[in-house]
Design an enzyme around this catalytic site. Structure first.
Site, PDB file in Angstrom:
ATOM      1  N   CYS A   2     -24.778  60.177  48.774  1.00  0.00           N
ATOM      2  CA  CYS A   2     -24.472  59.138  47.788  1.00  0.00           C
ATOM      3  C   CYS A   2     -22.975  58.848  47.735  1.00  0.00           C
ATOM      4  CB  CYS A   2     -24.919  59.591  46.410  1.00  0.00           C
ATOM      5  SG  CYS A   2     -26.657  59.977  46.332  1.00  0.00           S
ATOM      6  N   ARG A  27     -21.547  57.355  55.026  1.00  0.00           N
ATOM      7  CA  ARG A  27     -22.026  58.626  54.478  1.00  0.00           C
ATOM      8  C   ARG A  27     -23.546  58.716  54.491  1.00  0.00           C
ATOM      9  NH1 ARG A  27     -17.873  61.120  51.816  1.00  0.00           N
ATOM     10  NH2 ARG A  27     -19.355  62.537  50.888  1.00  0.00           N
ATOM     11  N   TRP A  73     -28.663  58.110  48.326  1.00  0.00           N
ATOM     12  CA  TRP A  73     -29.439  58.783  49.363  1.00  0.00           C
ATOM     13  C   TRP A  73     -30.489  59.569  48.595  1.00  0.00           C
ATOM     14  CZ3 TRP A  73     -30.617  63.727  51.263  1.00  0.00           C
ATOM     15  CH2 TRP A  73     -30.935  63.805  52.624  1.00  0.00           C
ATOM     16  N   ASN A  99     -23.609  61.091  41.614  1.00  0.00           N
ATOM     17  CA  ASN A  99     -23.807  61.872  42.842  1.00  0.00           C
ATOM     18  C   ASN A  99     -24.082  63.306  42.407  1.00  0.00           C
ATOM     19  OD1 ASN A  99     -23.012  59.606  44.197  1.00  0.00           O
ATOM     20  ND2 ASN A  99     -21.107  60.453  44.997  1.00  0.00           N
ATOM     21  N   GLY A 100     -25.012  63.968  43.076  1.00  0.00           N
ATOM     22  CA  GLY A 100     -25.301  65.357  42.723  1.00  0.00           C
ATOM     23  C   GLY A 100     -26.736  65.510  42.256  1.00  0.00           C
ATOM     24  N   GLU A 480     -24.104  72.982  70.588  1.00  0.00           N
ATOM     25  CA  GLU A 480     -23.489  71.744  70.088  1.00  0.00           C
ATOM     26  C   GLU A 480     -23.934  70.529  70.922  1.00  0.00           C
ATOM     27  OE1 GLU A 480     -22.196  70.769  67.552  1.00  0.00           O
ATOM     28  OE2 GLU A 480     -20.950  69.046  68.002  1.00  0.00           O
ATOM     29  N   LYS A 484     -25.861  67.326  69.372  1.00  0.00           N
ATOM     30  CA  LYS A 484     -25.353  65.950  69.508  1.00  0.00           C
ATOM     31  C   LYS A 484     -26.450  65.047  70.034  1.00  0.00           C
ATOM     32  CE  LYS A 484     -22.590  65.846  67.615  1.00  0.00           C
ATOM     33  NZ  LYS A 484     -21.995  66.942  66.931  1.00  0.00           N
ATOM     34  N   GLU A 487     -29.389  64.529  67.363  1.00  0.00           N
ATOM     35  CA  GLU A 487     -29.138  63.810  66.105  1.00  0.00           C
ATOM     36  C   GLU A 487     -28.919  62.311  66.295  1.00  0.00           C
ATOM     37  OE1 GLU A 487     -25.720  64.911  63.719  1.00  0.00           O
ATOM     38  OE2 GLU A 487     -24.571  65.439  65.483  1.00  0.00           O
ATOM     39  N   HIS A 503     -36.513  84.699  78.538  1.00  0.00           N
ATOM     40  CA  HIS A 503     -37.326  85.394  77.531  1.00  0.00           C
ATOM     41  C   HIS A 503     -38.280  84.460  76.802  1.00  0.00           C
ATOM     42  CE1 HIS A 503     -35.090  89.078  78.194  1.00  0.00           C
ATOM     43  NE2 HIS A 503     -34.007  88.323  78.255  1.00  0.00           N
ATOM     44  N   LYS A 602     -23.468  61.740  56.455  1.00  0.00           N
ATOM     45  CA  LYS A 602     -22.247  62.306  57.018  1.00  0.00           C
ATOM     46  C   LYS A 602     -21.907  63.643  56.379  1.00  0.00           C
ATOM     47  CE  LYS A 602     -18.511  62.746  59.378  1.00  0.00           C
ATOM     48  NZ  LYS A 602     -18.713  63.393  60.693  1.00  0.00           N
TER      49      LYS A 602
HETATM   50  O1  M6R Z   1     -18.569  68.379  56.768  1.00  0.00           O
HETATM   51  P1  M6R Z   1     -19.096  69.621  57.423  1.00  0.00           P
HETATM   52  O2  M6R Z   1     -18.316  69.998  58.642  1.00  0.00           O
HETATM   53  O3  M6R Z   1     -19.212  70.777  56.460  1.00  0.00           O
HETATM   54  O4  M6R Z   1     -20.554  69.247  57.879  1.00  0.00           O
HETATM   55  C1  M6R Z   1     -21.410  70.212  58.417  1.00  0.00           C
HETATM   56  C2  M6R Z   1     -22.606  69.559  59.071  1.00  0.00           C
HETATM   57  O5  M6R Z   1     -23.360  68.852  58.142  1.00  0.00           O
HETATM   58  C3  M6R Z   1     -22.184  68.600  60.192  1.00  0.00           C
HETATM   59  O6  M6R Z   1     -21.396  69.235  61.141  1.00  0.00           O
HETATM   60  C4  M6R Z   1     -23.429  68.018  60.893  1.00  0.00           C
HETATM   61  O7  M6R Z   1     -24.124  69.022  61.559  1.00  0.00           O
HETATM   62  C5  M6R Z   1     -23.023  66.893  61.837  1.00  0.00           C
HETATM   63  N1  M6R Z   1     -23.861  65.749  61.626  1.00  0.00           N
HETATM   64  C6  M6R Z   1     -23.169  67.242  63.266  1.00  0.00           C
HETATM   65  O8  M6R Z   1     -22.770  66.227  64.115  1.00  0.00           O
END
Ligand code: M6R
Length: 607
Positions: A2, A27, A73, A99-100, A480, A484, A487, A503, A602
């Site tokens: 949000c 966001r 959101w 927000n929250g 990672e 990437k 997502e 395994h 985000k």
């Molecule tokens: O803002 P942060 O680094 O704490 O966020 C952590 C994760 O939510 C963030 O890295 C998320 O996994 C990304 N979308 C990955 O690309």
């Protein structure tokens, strides 16, 4: 997730609110709305879907000097027009955005319903609006204060009232709010990106604070009405940094920004000749760091992968036992914090709810807490005992790229900083630091010839299952790379330590399945070559990330993307880059919304 924007000043509020909402879009959101206080009324317009839908419903001809806007959101209730914020109280004169999460909303709702209040939405936020209305007797700030005393949970709220059209009341508990200070105007936002176009002078609200904001002034107090001094700070990010600047996507821009971003991150912090690292943010706790018996790194998502690289770095360079914990697990498993345990939170946004909760837990148990954070003024940056900022600039693309390399770079710096004060010789530190100093230029040279990654994406983007394998420092890079890809392109991908493949996951390999193997030179090179053979023997298509000059690898891998040579602990800074590019191009080829992938936000500000 949000987003909040609020305006009180001399200019028409609506264009400023809309522009602010657009800046908050990155966001992630599923509905949006605006409330304007004017002519003894509060006009609320809201809609499910994009901001453009909301815009079509707005009447720009209305006079408007005070207003609040929100991107939602969904958590409590579906993303519908009715559940979108702002929410009104029963009188229709008070509007709230939030927000929250309000944890006792059920009990409060029942109480208010017994008083005759009829709720219109399924949201927890409407409870706040109704409560403020319930207490309102001519003083909005007072009513907000009374309402918040009844509420438990997290909130960043903004409230306007028809009877006080020149006032926005804001309050914060666990969800960020910033007040931008302009000429005869104030802009309230949950994110600096929504303020930057108007002013770089800001006040970061602290937890448990309420602000009564008018055109020319604002008053900051605690929830118990004790005055709080305002500290006006300068946002160091520029408007340019949050705009696309000719790139098609923020992710693309941010991948290509990495040489400069890392140069900024390292600037003034390394002394190659002396083999020294200077980190002003750690000076006050250097003694405790050097004497630490154990380090726990905690984070989520990409930041967790960076932390995992950090674990290897701390053990190798600083010789301190280190473990990496998912923030969401750390908090709830009764962690052991002994004397000499340091808990280090890694986060781009500094607002990730799980990471904040883990840090709070660590603090309560007496640990020294450190932050490796990008966003200055964020909750984590303010809530840790000490820390080191990434200084890689704002990251807007949902898929984290330059923040990952920034986090790894900062963890490398901290490991060397501590190592140098423990067992690391001047010569060894100098060698490590000079390799680190070369990284920005090495990434630049890789990005100048980045077509290989596109070729790989073109060849395999149609396939729905990929594997990523790595060993040692490149094991977190494999995780990672897979994250990437999944997502932003919605391709299923698994990242594994290469030896684990035998395994179980080896059963997945079929003819032509893309298997990305990070096979750079180093202590585990022979072993990873064996893993490549195992994949090939089962028909998998190997995409190898290898060190420039490696002739062997070409003989056994279908595709090879070369990266420059560097010391093993710093390889993730290079090997992660082609994986970012492969994911980026695969998402573009598949027609996915690269910067706003489905279901993702985000920064994840709910647990
Ligand atoms: O803002 P942060 O680094 O704490 O966020 C952590 C994760 O939510 C963030 O890295 C998320 O996994 C990304 N979308 C990955 O690309």
């Amino acid at each position: 997730m949000c987003g909040i924007i609020g305006y009180v000043g001399t200019r028409p509020a609506l264009p400023i609110l809309i522009e602010g909402l657009r800046r908050l879009e990155y966001r992630g959101y599923d509905s949006a709305g605006i409330a304007l206080a004017q002519g003894g009324k509060v006009e609320v317009t809201k809609s499910a879907g994009r901001i453009s839908v909301l815009e079509q419903r707005l009447d720009f001809a209305l006079p408007q000097a005070t207003g609040i806007g929100h991107t939602r959101w969904a958590t409590h209730g579906a993303p519908t027009d009715l559940n979108a914020h702002p929410h009104l109280d029963a009188s229709g004169k008070i509007a709230v955005i939030h927000n929250g999460i309000i944890e006792n909303d059920r009990a409060l709702r029942t109480y208010l319903e017994r008083q005759g209040v009829q709720f219109k939405s399924e949201t927890d936020t409407e409870v706040i609006a109704q409560l403020v209305g319930h207490f309102y007797a001519g003083d909005l700030e007072k009513a907000v204060r009374q309402a918040l005393h009844e509420v438990s949970g997290t909130f960043g709220i903004a409230v306007v009232c028809a009877d006080e059209p020149d006032v926005v009341v804001a309050a914060r508990q666990g969800s960020p709010l910033i007040i931008g200070v302009g000429q005869h105007e104030h802009i309230l936002a949950s994110d600096a990106a929504a303020i930057l176009a108007h002013t770089s002078q800001v006040v970061y609200m602290g937890d448990g604070q309420i602000a009564r904001i008018t055109r020319d002034d604002f008053r900051l107090t605690t929830l118990d009405a004790i005055p709080v001094a305002k500290e006006v700070e300068e946002i160091e990010w520029s408007l340019e940094e949050i705009e696309l600047g000719g790139h098609e996507h923020f992710m693309h821009k941010e991948i290509f920004e990495q040489p400069d971003a890392l140069a900024n991150c390292l600037r003034g912090r390394i002394d190659v000749r002396e083999g020294m690292v200077h980190l002003g943010g750690l000076v006050d706790c250097a003694r405790e760091l050097v004497r630490a018996k154990r380090i726990i790194l905690t984070a989520c998502g990409t930041a967790w992968h960076a932390a995992l690289v950090g674990e290897y770095l701390f053990e190798e360079l600083a010789r301190i036992p280190t473990e990496t914990e998912y923030a969401s697990e750390f908090r709830y498993r009764n962690p052991i914090i002994d004397d000499g345990t340091i808990v280090m939170a890694v986060s781009q946004s500094g607002e990730t709810a799980d990471t904040i909760a883990a840090l709070t837990e660590a603090k309560q148990r007496g640990a020294l807490t450190l932050g490796v954070v990008n966003t200055v003024g964020s909750t984590l940056a303010r809530g840790t005992d000490a820390g080191v900022f990434l200084h890689v600039g704002p990251e807007i693309g949902v898929a984290s790229t330059k923040a990952f390399t920034g986090q790894v770079a900062v963890l490398s710096l901290i490991a060397c900083y501590v190592g140098r004060r423990r067992h690391l010789s001047t010569a060894a530190a100098a060698q490590f630091i000079s390799a680190l100093a070369e990284i920005p230029a090495q990434i630049r040279s890789m990005l100048e010839q980045a077509d290989d990654a596109k070729t790989v994406a073109e060849r395999y983007a149609g396939l729905d299952n990929w594997l990523y394998l790595g060993r040692g420092y490149n094991y977190p890079v494999a995780l990672e790379g897979a994250l990437k890809l999944k997502e932003i392109s919605y391709i299923h991908a698994e990242g594994l330590p290469a030896a684990e493949m035998k395994h179980g996951p080896i059963a997945l390999i079929t003819e032509g399945m893309p298997v990305v193997v990070i096979a750079t030179s180093g202590s585990q090179y022979d072993k990873i070559m064996n893993n490549i053979s195992e994949v090939r023997a089962r028909g998998g298509s190997v995409i190898a990330i290898a060190t420039e000059g490696d002739r062997e690898i070409k003989k056994i891998a279908e595709h090879v993307i070369f990266v420059p040579d560097t010391v093993e602990p710093l390889q993730p800074l290079l090997t992660s880059v082609p994986l970012q590019l492969i994911a980026y191009h695969a998402a573009v080829i598949r027609g996915c919304n690269v910067d706003k992938p489905r279901n993702l936000a985000k920064s994840v500000t709910v647990e």
